[in-house]
Design a protein around this motif. Structure first.
Motif, mmCIF file in Angstrom:
data_model
loop_
_atom_site.group_PDB
_atom_site.id
_atom_site.type_symbol
_atom_site.label_atom_id
_atom_site.label_comp_id
_atom_site.label_asym_id
_atom_site.label_seq_id
_atom_site.Cartn_x
_atom_site.Cartn_y
_atom_site.Cartn_z
ATOM 1 N N ILE A 19 -1.251 -5.113 -7.481
ATOM 2 C CA ILE A 19 -1.595 -4.114 -7.269
ATOM 3 C C ILE A 19 -0.074 -3.392 -7.092
ATOM 4 N N VAL A 20 0.298 -4.294 -5.909
ATOM 5 C CA VAL A 20 1.462 -3.420 -4.899
ATOM 6 C C VAL A 20 2.859 -2.699 -6.434
ATOM 7 N N GLU A 21 2.924 -4.026 -7.012
ATOM 8 C CA GLU A 21 3.668 -4.151 -8.238
ATOM 9 C C GLU A 21 3.176 -2.568 -9.690
ATOM 10 N N LEU A 22 2.197 -2.265 -9.925
ATOM 11 C CA LEU A 22 1.593 -1.799 -10.244
ATOM 12 C C LEU A 22 2.192 0.116 -9.668
ATOM 13 N N MET A 23 0.855 -0.419 -8.599
ATOM 14 C CA MET A 23 1.988 1.346 -7.810
ATOM 15 C C MET A 23 3.575 2.006 -7.525
ATOM 16 N N SER A 24 3.275 1.117 -7.359
ATOM 17 C CA SER A 24 5.424 1.493 -7.371
ATOM 18 C C SER A 24 5.852 1.684 -8.883
ATOM 19 N N ASN A 25 5.709 0.533 -10.054
ATOM 20 C CA ASN A 25 6.058 0.479 -11.754
ATOM 21 C C ASN A 25 5.503 2.222 -12.478
ATOM 22 N N ASN A 26 3.989 2.445 -11.744
ATOM 23 C CA ASN A 26 3.739 3.361 -12.506
ATOM 24 C C ASN A 26 3.529 4.206 -11.880
ATOM 25 N N GLN A 27 2.826 5.113 -13.124
ATOM 26 C CA GLN A 27 2.745 7.002 -12.673
ATOM 27 C C GLN A 27 1.124 6.873 -12.046
ATOM 28 N N PHE A 28 0.912 6.386 -11.180
ATOM 29 C CA PHE A 28 -0.861 6.398 -10.486
ATOM 30 C C PHE A 28 -0.891 7.450 -9.706
ATOM 31 N N ASP A 29 -2.208 8.621 -9.744
ATOM 32 C CA ASP A 29 -2.217 9.542 -8.615
ATOM 33 C C ASP A 29 -2.763 8.272 -7.595
ATOM 34 N N ALA A 30 -3.898 7.843 -8.218
ATOM 35 C CA ALA A 30 -4.230 6.705 -6.545
ATOM 36 C C ALA A 30 -4.554 5.542 -7.482
ATOM 37 N N CYS A 31 -4.669 4.994 -6.833
ATOM 38 C CA CYS A 31 -5.869 3.641 -7.087
ATOM 39 C C CYS A 31 -7.270 3.220 -6.373
ATOM 40 N N LEU A 32 -8.514 3.252 -7.378
ATOM 41 C CA LEU A 32 -9.667 2.974 -7.481
ATOM 42 C C LEU A 32 -10.331 2.059 -6.889
ATOM 43 N N GLU A 57 -2.191 -6.681 4.688
ATOM 44 C CA GLU A 57 -0.679 -5.696 4.657
ATOM 45 C C GLU A 57 -0.392 -5.552 4.087
ATOM 46 N N LEU A 58 -0.804 -6.136 2.659
ATOM 47 C CA LEU A 58 0.263 -5.271 0.958
ATOM 48 C C LEU A 58 -0.831 -3.630 0.732
ATOM 49 N N MET A 59 -2.051 -3.898 1.110
ATOM 50 C CA MET A 59 -3.044 -2.603 0.338
ATOM 51 C C MET A 59 -2.961 -1.745 1.627
ATOM 52 N N ASN A 60 -1.814 -1.980 2.381
ATOM 53 C CA ASN A 60 -1.925 -0.976 3.416
ATOM 54 C C ASN A 60 -0.720 -0.635 3.361
ATOM 55 N N GLU A 61 0.581 -0.656 2.903
ATOM 56 C CA GLU A 61 1.339 -0.435 1.797
ATOM 57 C C GLU A 61 1.591 0.815 0.733
ATOM 58 N N LYS A 62 -0.306 0.876 0.642
ATOM 59 C CA LYS A 62 -0.068 2.451 -0.301
ATOM 60 C C LYS A 62 -1.677 2.435 0.314
ATOM 61 N N ASN A 63 -1.585 3.026 1.497
ATOM 62 C CA ASN A 63 -3.048 3.333 2.133
ATOM 63 C C ASN A 63 -3.537 4.114 1.674
ATOM 64 N N LYS A 64 -2.210 5.376 2.007
ATOM 65 C CA LYS A 64 -2.312 6.733 1.289
ATOM 66 C C LYS A 64 -3.127 7.161 -0.101
ATOM 67 N N LYS A 83 -6.471 0.123 6.388
ATOM 68 C CA LYS A 83 -5.726 1.176 7.341
ATOM 69 C C LYS A 83 -5.866 2.730 5.752
ATOM 70 N N PHE A 84 -7.381 2.254 5.474
ATOM 71 C CA PHE A 84 -8.150 3.552 4.604
ATOM 72 C C PHE A 84 -9.766 2.684 4.085
ATOM 73 N N PRO A 85 -10.087 3.907 4.028
ATOM 74 C CA PRO A 85 -11.656 3.903 4.260
ATOM 75 C C PRO A 85 -12.248 2.625 3.736
ATOM 76 N N ILE A 86 -13.147 1.870 4.072
ATOM 77 C CA ILE A 86 -13.796 1.090 2.715
ATOM 78 C C ILE A 86 -15.822 1.060 2.970
ATOM 79 N N MET A 87 -15.826 1.563 4.108
ATOM 80 C CA MET A 87 -16.997 2.027 4.393
ATOM 81 C C MET A 87 -18.187 2.439 3.983
ATOM 82 N N SER A 88 -17.925 3.619 3.013
ATOM 83 C CA SER A 88 -18.859 3.929 2.001
ATOM 84 C C SER A 88 -18.799 2.999 0.604
#
Length: 180
Positions: A19-32, A57-64, A83-88
């Motif tokens: 996930i971190v690799e893909l979010m860092s290397n591609n032009q994604f607006d967000a991760c669903l 820790e890894l997911m929190n790097e991309k929390n925003k 560090k991102f909402p998951i309870m909905s």
């Protein structure tokens, strides 16, 4: 908009690294993220590289850039370290003129989607089986599992944009695709 779509990580460090690799290397607006992030659940074996603390820790790097829903294996304890909402249980976005309804899939079963309009997108995980179908005038989309795939599918993730949805293996092969 272009989204990375992931589900059923189940505490797998290699999945979170992907996930971190893909979010860092591609032009994604967000991760669903469609849930089951840290815990593997009592019915599943331990996934390869089971390290939930490192996954957090890894997911929190991309929390925003993560929009997530709760899976059946996610709990309040998990929310304490993420560090991102998951309870909905569900979330809705617009993708162009289509409503995108996202859920894990354990509560909002595919059997009754009467609240959606023709051409809307139902995005879910839970089954660990990739799907890119058009059925009953709705798009049914599942990225498969990042850690514990079923029915001989490889570990996978999805890419969603206004043109369509593709499911990729970790090797980059297209497993499923559909055009809107």
């Amino acid at each position: 908009m272009k989204y990375l779509v992931v589900s059923d990580i189940h505490g797998s460090k290699p999945a979170a690294e992907k996930i971190v690799e893909l979010m860092s290397n591609n032009q994604f607006d967000a991760c669903l993220c469609l849930g089951d992030i840290l815990y593997h659940g009592p019915r599943n074996p331990l996934p390869v590289g089971h390290e939930p603390k490192v996954v957090a820790e890894l997911m929190n790097e991309k929390n925003k850039k993560i929009i997530a829903v709760r899976g059946n294996c996610d709990s309040e304890v998990d929310q304490m370290v993420l560090k991102f909402p998951i309870m909905s249980n569900e979330n809705q976005l617009m993708l162009g003129n289509r409503r995108l309804f996202m859920t894990h899939g354990h509560l909002n079963m595919i059997d009754d989607l009467s609240f959606l309009n023709q051409g809307d997108l139902f995005l879910f995980g839970h089954t660990h089986i990739p799907m890119a179908n058009y059925d009953n005038q709705l798009y049914l989309l599942n990225p498969g599992s990042m850690s514990l795939p079923k029915e001989n599918y490889p570990r996978s993730y999805g890419v969603l944009d206004e043109e369509g949805f593709k499911v990729f293996s970790f090797d980059g092969d297209i497993i499923k695709k559909i055009t809107f």
